[in-house]
Design an enzyme around this catalytic site. Structure first.
Site, PDB file in Angstrom:
ATOM      1  N   CYS A 115     -24.930  37.976 -28.672  1.00  0.00           N
ATOM      2  CA  CYS A 115     -24.601  37.352 -27.410  1.00  0.00           C
ATOM      3  C   CYS A 115     -25.196  38.136 -26.234  1.00  0.00           C
ATOM      4  CB  CYS A 115     -23.083  37.342 -27.310  1.00  0.00           C
ATOM      5  SG  CYS A 115     -22.484  36.648 -25.826  1.00  0.00           S
ATOM      6  N   CYS A 122     -16.075  44.670 -21.928  1.00  0.00           N
ATOM      7  CA  CYS A 122     -15.979  45.339 -23.239  1.00  0.00           C
ATOM      8  C   CYS A 122     -17.177  46.280 -23.445  1.00  0.00           C
ATOM      9  CB  CYS A 122     -15.928  44.307 -24.360  1.00  0.00           C
ATOM     10  SG  CYS A 122     -14.536  43.203 -24.179  1.00  0.00           S
ATOM     11  N   CYS A 154     -19.161  38.296 -17.266  1.00  0.00           N
ATOM     12  CA  CYS A 154     -17.766  38.418 -17.699  1.00  0.00           C
ATOM     13  C   CYS A 154     -17.122  39.599 -16.978  1.00  0.00           C
ATOM     14  CB  CYS A 154     -17.715  38.639 -19.211  1.00  0.00           C
ATOM     15  SG  CYS A 154     -16.033  38.634 -19.869  1.00  0.00           S
ATOM     16  N   GLU A 204     -26.152  31.302 -22.211  1.00  0.00           N
ATOM     17  CA  GLU A 204     -26.653  30.985 -23.551  1.00  0.00           C
ATOM     18  C   GLU A 204     -25.733  29.990 -24.255  1.00  0.00           C
ATOM     19  OE1 GLU A 204     -28.387  35.490 -24.271  1.00  0.00           O
ATOM     20  OE2 GLU A 204     -26.914  34.675 -25.641  1.00  0.00           O
ATOM     21  N   CYS A 251     -21.836  26.951 -30.119  1.00  0.00           N
ATOM     22  CA  CYS A 251     -21.222  28.106 -29.464  1.00  0.00           C
ATOM     23  C   CYS A 251     -21.499  27.975 -27.960  1.00  0.00           C
ATOM     24  CB  CYS A 251     -21.818  29.388 -30.041  1.00  0.00           C
ATOM     25  SG  CYS A 251     -21.085  30.856 -29.340  1.00  0.00           S
ATOM     26  N   CYS A 279     -20.267  45.009 -25.617  1.00  0.00           N
ATOM     27  CA  CYS A 279     -20.777  43.662 -25.370  1.00  0.00           C
ATOM     28  C   CYS A 279     -21.863  43.656 -24.305  1.00  0.00           C
ATOM     29  CB  CYS A 279     -19.627  42.751 -24.949  1.00  0.00           C
ATOM     30  SG  CYS A 279     -20.154  41.102 -24.457  1.00  0.00           S
TER      31      CYS A 279
HETATM   32  N1  SAH Z   1     -14.854  36.568 -24.337  1.00  0.00           N
HETATM   33  C1  SAH Z   1     -14.451  35.971 -25.547  1.00  0.00           C
HETATM   34  C2  SAH Z   1     -15.495  35.030 -26.120  1.00  0.00           C
HETATM   35  C3  SAH Z   1     -16.916  35.447 -26.020  1.00  0.00           C
HETATM   36  S1  SAH Z   1     -17.391  36.884 -26.919  1.00  0.00           S
HETATM   37  C4  SAH Z   1     -14.046  37.018 -26.567  1.00  0.00           C
HETATM   38  O1  SAH Z   1     -14.286  38.209 -26.316  1.00  0.00           O
HETATM   39  O2  SAH Z   1     -13.468  36.644 -27.569  1.00  0.00           O
HETATM   40  C5  SAH Z   1     -17.475  36.198 -28.559  1.00  0.00           C
HETATM   41  C6  SAH Z   1     -17.424  37.215 -29.672  1.00  0.00           C
HETATM   42  O3  SAH Z   1     -18.635  37.985 -29.716  1.00  0.00           O
HETATM   43  C7  SAH Z   1     -16.259  38.191 -29.532  1.00  0.00           C
HETATM   44  O4  SAH Z   1     -15.486  38.237 -30.703  1.00  0.00           O
HETATM   45  C8  SAH Z   1     -17.001  39.480 -29.293  1.00  0.00           C
HETATM   46  O5  SAH Z   1     -16.252  40.557 -29.727  1.00  0.00           O
HETATM   47  C9  SAH Z   1     -18.298  39.305 -30.055  1.00  0.00           C
HETATM   48  N2  SAH Z   1     -19.321  40.282 -29.641  1.00  0.00           N
HETATM   49  C10 SAH Z   1     -19.587  40.753 -28.411  1.00  0.00           C
HETATM   50  N3  SAH Z   1     -20.576  41.698 -28.461  1.00  0.00           N
HETATM   51  C11 SAH Z   1     -20.943  41.810 -29.753  1.00  0.00           C
HETATM   52  C12 SAH Z   1     -21.905  42.627 -30.454  1.00  0.00           C
HETATM   53  N4  SAH Z   1     -22.683  43.487 -29.812  1.00  0.00           N
HETATM   54  N5  SAH Z   1     -22.007  42.474 -31.797  1.00  0.00           N
HETATM   55  C13 SAH Z   1     -21.222  41.585 -32.463  1.00  0.00           C
HETATM   56  N6  SAH Z   1     -20.300  40.788 -31.864  1.00  0.00           N
HETATM   57  C14 SAH Z   1     -20.152  40.907 -30.522  1.00  0.00           C
HETATM   58 FE1  SF4 Z   2     -16.328  39.322 -22.058  1.00  0.00          FE
HETATM   59 FE2  SF4 Z   2     -18.022  40.188 -23.926  1.00  0.00          FE
HETATM   60 FE3  SF4 Z   2     -15.569  41.168 -23.837  1.00  0.00          FE
HETATM   61 FE4  SF4 Z   2     -15.929  38.613 -24.638  1.00  0.00          FE
HETATM   62  S1  SF4 Z   2     -16.663  40.441 -25.668  1.00  0.00           S
HETATM   63  S2  SF4 Z   2     -14.398  39.389 -23.165  1.00  0.00           S
HETATM   64  S3  SF4 Z   2     -17.699  38.065 -23.336  1.00  0.00           S
HETATM   65  S4  SF4 Z   2     -17.135  41.394 -22.218  1.00  0.00           S
END
Ligand code: SAH
Ligand code: SF4
Length: 314
Positions: free
Chosen positions: A304, A84, A80, A47, A73, A87
């Site tokens: 995301c 997390c 990944c 994306e 973005c 995520c």
């Molecule tokens: N991997 C990197 C960049 C991509 S994620 C990182 O983790 O920073 C980009 C942002 O989206 C991160 O700050 C992450 O915490 C946020 N994000 C991921 N899942 C989300 C969700 N369900 N709701 C809101 N923000 C989210």
């Molecule tokens: Fe990876 Fe999602 Fe964690 Fe960013 S927030 S490091 S994209 S798993």
């Protein structure tokens, strides 16, 4: 070209595709946010999002005019590895790194598809799918191509790398002195909770991240951005805001509070507005710049990974 053998033509088109991206799906929000699902030659997709904001500018007569400001973005990996728990990208696991060309192509396509003139500067945030610092070499190469005058001429100052906190790579990045901006996805002030949210925290804990950030070369007029994803009853208390202030002591920091964006199957909840405000007010009272991320594109698959999931029916 008719003067080259058929096999060579096939090899060339396989190994050096000219059109690196196909647009597989697009969603446009009423606030102007546009989300694209871009597909590469091997059918993997990522994306990329275009965000627009009105910006005040002065014209030649000194009158205030409004102009459009764009932020792209951009994704760095298909999937990944970090995993997390909040995520959606993490749920599909890790597929592969994007090449430098594939990262650059997202920027080129967003410009082309939206008829943004070449000389119009845009901001880039590596906050799409994937962990940028886990695809280090390709990311650095892409940033250089994007910033060089013979490339896309978008200054490194306008490019922000968002990382979940691979401390060793933050230090390495600092040593490159590229002039890029840094955003840290902190999300928690205690290691116990951060271990739950970002399993990689067991290897790179909060202290190691803070140490790496303190050494990171940052433009004196700029600050390091700390992203703090807020989940109801997990990390939304004023006590935690107090700990955050202590943690950031001695760092030129600004904080961006992000509403957790729920998705199917998650037990985490979106925080209450009043708790977000109380958290923000505490930071502001301690003179830390703190914004609440404006929810953009709420009427489309804004979080995301949602558009990809919808398209692939995962
Ligand atoms: N991997 C990197 C960049 C991509 S994620 C990182 O983790 O920073 C980009 C942002 O989206 C991160 O700050 C992450 O915490 C946020 N994000 C991921 N899942 C989300 C969700 N369900 N709701 C809101 N923000 C989210
Ligand atoms: Fe990876 Fe999602 Fe964690 Fe960013 S927030 S490091 S994209 S798993």
């Amino acid at each position: 070209m008719k003067n080259i053998p058929k096999e060579l033509k096939e090899t060339l088109s396989k190994k050096f595709p000219l059109d690196t991206i196909k647009v597989k799906n697009t969603e446009i929000s009423s606030d102007g946010t546009k989300k694209y699902l871009f597909e590469y030659h091997d059918n993997n997709s990522v994306e990329a999002v275009l965000l627009r904001m009105k910006e005040k500018e002065l014209n030649e007569e000194g009158q205030v005019i409004k102009s459009e400001k764009y932020t792209f973005c951009i994704s760095s990996q298909v999937g990944c590895k970090v995993g997390c728990s909040f995520c959606l990208t993490a749920k599909g696991g890790f597929i592969r790194n994007l090449s430098a060309g594939e990262i650059v192509a997202q920027v080129q396509y967003l410009k082309k598809l939206n008829e943004i003139p070449q000389n119009k500067s845009v901001n880039i945030v590596y906050m799409g799918m994937g962990e940028p610092l886990d695809n280090y070499e390709n990311l650095i190469k892409a940033i250089k191509i994007i910033s060089e005058l013979d490339g896309l001429a978008i200054s490194t100052k306008r490019q922000t790398i968002s990382t979940s906190g691979i401390s060793s790579k933050i230090s390495k990045l600092g040593n490159e002195n590229l002039g890029v901006q840094l955003a840290i996805s902190l999300h928690a002030v205690e290691d116990d909770l951060r271990d739950e949210l970002i399993p990689m925290n067991k290897a790179y804990n909060i202290e190691s991240i803070i140490e790496a950030v303190k050494k990171f070369p940052i433009d004196t007029r700029k600050k390091v951005l700390f992203e703090y994803l807020v989940i109801k009853d997990k990390n939304d208390s004023v006590a935690q805001a107090k700990k955050l202030v202590k943690l950031l002591h001695g760092i030129e920091a600004k904080v961006n509070l992000i509403y957790f964006n729920p998705f199917e199957g998650t037990t985490y909840k979106r925080p209450l507005e009043e708790d977000m405000k109380a958290f923000q007010n505490y930071l502001l009272s301690k003179k830390i710049i703190c914004t609440i991320r404006e929810s953009k594109g709420l009427d489309i698959s804004a979080a995301c990974g949602q558009l990809k999931k919808k398209e692939e029916g995962q």
